[in-house]
Design a protein around this motif. Structure first.
Motif, PDB file in Angstrom:
ATOM      1  N   LEU A  14       0.840  -1.195   0.000  1.00 33.10           N
ATOM      2  CA  LEU A  14       0.000   0.000   0.000  1.00 33.10           C
ATOM      3  C   LEU A  14       0.875   1.245   0.000  1.00 33.10           C
ATOM      4  N   ARG A  52      -9.501   3.699  -0.011  1.00 34.98           N
ATOM      5  CA  ARG A  52      -8.629   3.136  -1.045  1.00 34.98           C
ATOM      6  C   ARG A  52      -7.713   2.050  -0.480  1.00 34.98           C
ATOM      7  N   ARG A  56      -7.688  -1.836  -1.720  1.00 35.20           N
ATOM      8  CA  ARG A  56      -6.449  -2.412  -2.247  1.00 35.20           C
ATOM      9  C   ARG A  56      -5.997  -3.600  -1.395  1.00 35.20           C
TER      10      ARG A  56
END
Length: 65
Positions: A14, A52, A56
């Motif tokens: 990430l 997000r 992810r």
């Protein structure tokens, strides 16, 4: 259920901000406002990083199955 090593591997993929927001909010228990103060960003931006980052992270963990 994913192995801890899979979770750590996925977290490492990430962005720095997404990872920090996820760890500070979900692991350390900070509010969105507090995470924003720690990261020197707006509360709304923290929400974007969390959304997000979760998306992810979920995708990465599904790839390991």
């Amino acid at each position: 259920m994913p192995e801890p090593s899979d979770v750590f591997s996925a977290l490492a993929k990430l962005s720095e901000r997404q990872r920090a927001a996820l760890v500070l909010h979900y692991y350390a228990g900070h509010s969105l406002k507090e995470v924003g103060q720690i990261l020197d960003t707006a509360k709304a931006t923290v929400g974007v990083h969390l959304t997000r980052g979760r998306r992810r992270l979920r995708a990465l963990l599904e790839e390991t199955r």
